[in-house]
Motif scaffolding. Sequence first.
Motif, PDB file in Angstrom:
ATOM      1  N   PRO A   1      45.383  58.348  45.130  1.00 14.11           N
ATOM      2  CA  PRO A   1      46.764  58.427  45.583  1.00 14.11           C
ATOM      3  C   PRO A   1      46.808  58.354  47.105  1.00 14.11           C
ATOM      4  O   PRO A   1      45.841  58.687  47.769  1.00 14.11           O
ATOM      5  CB  PRO A   1      47.211  59.804  45.083  1.00 14.11           C
ATOM      6  N   SER A   2      47.924  57.935  47.636  1.00  9.81           N
ATOM      7  CA  SER A   2      48.066  57.866  49.079  1.00  9.81           C
ATOM      8  C   SER A   2      48.002  59.258  49.668  1.00  9.81           C
ATOM      9  O   SER A   2      48.597  60.193  49.139  1.00  9.81           O
ATOM     10  CB  SER A   2      49.406  57.236  49.451  1.00  9.81           C
ATOM     11  N   VAL A   3      47.282  59.387  50.769  1.00 13.46           N
ATOM     12  CA  VAL A   3      47.228  60.681  51.450  1.00 13.46           C
ATOM     13  C   VAL A   3      48.621  61.015  51.941  1.00 13.46           C
ATOM     14  O   VAL A   3      49.297  60.202  52.556  1.00 13.46           O
ATOM     15  CB  VAL A   3      46.239  60.621  52.641  1.00 13.46           C
ATOM     16  N   GLY A   4      49.067  62.213  51.663  1.00 11.65           N
ATOM     17  CA  GLY A   4      50.383  62.610  52.123  1.00 11.65           C
ATOM     18  C   GLY A   4      51.500  62.162  51.203  1.00 11.65           C
ATOM     19  O   GLY A   4      52.663  62.443  51.453  1.00 11.65           O
ATOM     20  N   SER A   5      51.137  61.495  50.134  1.00 14.20           N
ATOM     21  CA  SER A   5      52.168  61.046  49.214  1.00 14.20           C
ATOM     22  C   SER A   5      52.818  62.236  48.522  1.00 14.20           C
ATOM     23  O   SER A   5      52.163  63.214  48.202  1.00 14.20           O
ATOM     24  CB  SER A   5      51.533  60.124  48.168  1.00 14.20           C
ATOM     25  N   LYS A   6      54.100  62.144  48.305  1.00 13.82           N
ATOM     26  CA  LYS A   6      54.799  63.228  47.618  1.00 13.82           C
ATOM     27  C   LYS A   6      54.506  63.215  46.127  1.00 13.82           C
ATOM     28  O   LYS A   6      54.642  64.204  45.448  1.00 13.82           O
ATOM     29  CB  LYS A   6      56.307  63.113  47.863  1.00 13.82           C
TER      30      LYS A   6
ATOM     31  N   SER B   1      51.333  49.777  34.128  1.00 16.43           N
ATOM     32  CA  SER B   1      51.342  50.803  35.165  1.00 16.43           C
ATOM     33  C   SER B   1      50.107  50.723  36.060  1.00 16.43           C
ATOM     34  O   SER B   1      49.642  51.707  36.574  1.00 16.43           O
ATOM     35  CB  SER B   1      51.429  52.189  34.536  1.00 16.43           C
ATOM     36  N   VAL B   2      49.574  49.498  36.239  1.00 19.95           N
ATOM     37  CA  VAL B   2      48.417  49.323  37.116  1.00 19.95           C
ATOM     38  C   VAL B   2      48.768  49.800  38.519  1.00 19.95           C
ATOM     39  O   VAL B   2      49.829  49.466  39.045  1.00 19.95           O
ATOM     40  CB  VAL B   2      47.990  47.834  37.160  1.00 19.95           C
ATOM     41  N   TYR B   3      47.869  50.582  39.102  1.00 18.58           N
ATOM     42  CA  TYR B   3      48.124  51.126  40.428  1.00 18.58           C
ATOM     43  C   TYR B   3      48.118  50.016  41.465  1.00 18.58           C
ATOM     44  O   TYR B   3      47.168  49.262  41.578  1.00 18.58           O
ATOM     45  CB  TYR B   3      47.056  52.163  40.760  1.00 18.58           C
ATOM     46  N   LYS B   4      49.192  49.894  42.181  1.00 17.75           N
ATOM     47  CA  LYS B   4      49.274  48.905  43.252  1.00 17.75           C
ATOM     48  C   LYS B   4      49.483  49.655  44.559  1.00 17.75           C
ATOM     49  O   LYS B   4      50.570  50.164  44.797  1.00 17.75           O
ATOM     50  CB  LYS B   4      50.421  47.936  42.988  1.00 17.75           C
ATOM     51  N   PRO B   5      48.445  49.728  45.380  1.00 22.00           N
ATOM     52  CA  PRO B   5      48.571  50.517  46.596  1.00 22.00           C
ATOM     53  C   PRO B   5      49.587  49.913  47.543  1.00 22.00           C
ATOM     54  O   PRO B   5      49.753  48.698  47.613  1.00 22.00           O
ATOM     55  CB  PRO B   5      47.166  50.483  47.189  1.00 22.00           C
ATOM     56  N   THR B   6      50.232  50.787  48.278  1.00 18.92           N
ATOM     57  CA  THR B   6      51.118  50.314  49.333  1.00 18.92           C
ATOM     58  C   THR B   6      50.253  49.894  50.509  1.00 18.92           C
ATOM     59  O   THR B   6      49.070  50.203  50.570  1.00 18.92           O
ATOM     60  CB  THR B   6      52.049  51.444  49.789  1.00 18.92           C
ATOM     61  N   ARG B   7      50.862  49.215  51.459  1.00 14.92           N
ATOM     62  CA  ARG B   7      50.113  48.808  52.658  1.00 14.92           C
ATOM     63  C   ARG B   7      49.511  50.031  53.346  1.00 14.92           C
ATOM     64  O   ARG B   7      48.322  50.045  53.668  1.00 14.92           O
ATOM     65  CB  ARG B   7      51.058  48.069  53.613  1.00 14.92           C
ATOM     66  N   SER B   8      50.337  51.077  53.528  1.00 14.68           N
ATOM     67  CA  SER B   8      49.817  52.257  54.221  1.00 14.68           C
ATOM     68  C   SER B   8      48.756  52.959  53.382  1.00 14.68           C
ATOM     69  O   SER B   8      47.792  53.497  53.917  1.00 14.68           O
ATOM     70  CB  SER B   8      50.958  53.222  54.556  1.00 14.68           C
ATOM     71  N   GLY B   9      48.913  52.919  52.071  1.00 12.99           N
ATOM     72  CA  GLY B   9      47.923  53.563  51.205  1.00 12.99           C
ATOM     73  C   GLY B   9      46.571  52.895  51.320  1.00 12.99           C
ATOM     74  O   GLY B   9      45.542  53.564  51.471  1.00 12.99           O
ATOM     75  N   PHE B  10      46.550  51.572  51.273  1.00 14.07           N
ATOM     76  CA  PHE B  10      45.256  50.905  51.343  1.00 14.07           C
ATOM     77  C   PHE B  10      44.719  50.890  52.768  1.00 14.07           C
ATOM     78  O   PHE B  10      43.510  50.895  52.965  1.00 14.07           O
ATOM     79  CB  PHE B  10      45.325  49.482  50.791  1.00 14.07           C
ATOM     80  N   LEU B  11      45.617  50.904  53.763  1.00 13.89           N
ATOM     81  CA  LEU B  11      45.147  51.009  55.140  1.00 13.89           C
ATOM     82  C   LEU B  11      44.315  52.265  55.322  1.00 13.89           C
ATOM     83  O   LEU B  11      43.296  52.261  56.003  1.00 13.89           O
ATOM     84  CB  LEU B  11      46.338  51.031  56.114  1.00 13.89           C
ATOM     85  N   ARG B  12      44.744  53.365  54.685  1.00 18.17           N
ATOM     86  CA  ARG B  12      44.024  54.627  54.819  1.00 18.17           C
ATOM     87  C   ARG B  12      42.664  54.570  54.142  1.00 18.17           C
ATOM     88  O   ARG B  12      41.726  55.194  54.600  1.00 18.17           O
ATOM     89  CB  ARG B  12      44.848  55.776  54.227  1.00 18.17           C
TER      90      ARG B  12
END
Lengths: 142, 133
Positions: B7-12, B28-39
């Motif tokens: 999960p994205s760090v800091g995600s609610k 429901s395949v996980y698709k990271p957001t830009r900020s999520g994968f940047l981290r």
Amino acid sequence: MDKLYNHKFPNLCNVAEKQTSPVDGRYNCIAWAFKDNRRWWWPCKHPRVYWPLDFSKKTEMEAFEDLFDQDGWEQTENCVYEISYEKVALYTLNNEPTHAARLLENGTWTSKLGPGIDLGHSLECLNGPEYGSLFKVYRKPA
Amino acid sequence: MNEMTLPSVGSKSRYNPRRQTYNSKSSSVYKPTRSGFLRSFYAVLQRWQSETMFTSSPIKKTSHPSYRALVDNARLVTPLIIEELRKNPSPLVWVLEEAYKIHPYSDSDIGDIEATSKAWVIWAENNGQTLQP
């Protein structure tokens, strides 16, 4: 430093003393064995890397054996330095090529470990779960 | 651990194991957001490089799960990949080739990691894919 290598190369020790170059991802062990420190060698189309011969319809092993054959190499049982000969050792794991090393004039084998360091070593040093074991030694007139 | 399920760090949103469906046919395949994968980019890169550090076979190197994650998300992190290649030409360049399915260099440079990395840096500069404006 040895700890990093020992699980893959249980016979390898004193890596820091054997190391002859820093990590360099621009070339691999096969290139280094054939004295090329500019390209990545492998009989592979995806990703696109360098191979000096056409290898279509060949297995990896066939492509490697073809390379040695076409480039004038012959198999030898003699693993020590001989004046006027170059020598290259090929390692395999499960009948697939994994690694190549080149014999130096001082009797030491030199290898590049994947995209990692170059080092001097004995042939047995690199036997293990990563490269398997020595398959053949080839020689050709220098 | 599959990096793609982090999960994205800091995600609610709370971590949901049912999202571990990468490579499945589920919708429901996980698709990271830009900020999520940047981290997670540098962790994924480090894992690929460390776990294939002795491997010469490009086929084996590119079948590693972390490499696959880099390819799948390459368009999210292209400027980071370009910066890595600018500093240190490496097989990471293969990620861009597979993601974009183009080869911005001549056939005579095939296998030349430094030349192909430089070609991709130039391509990025010409296509607004660098960190610098």
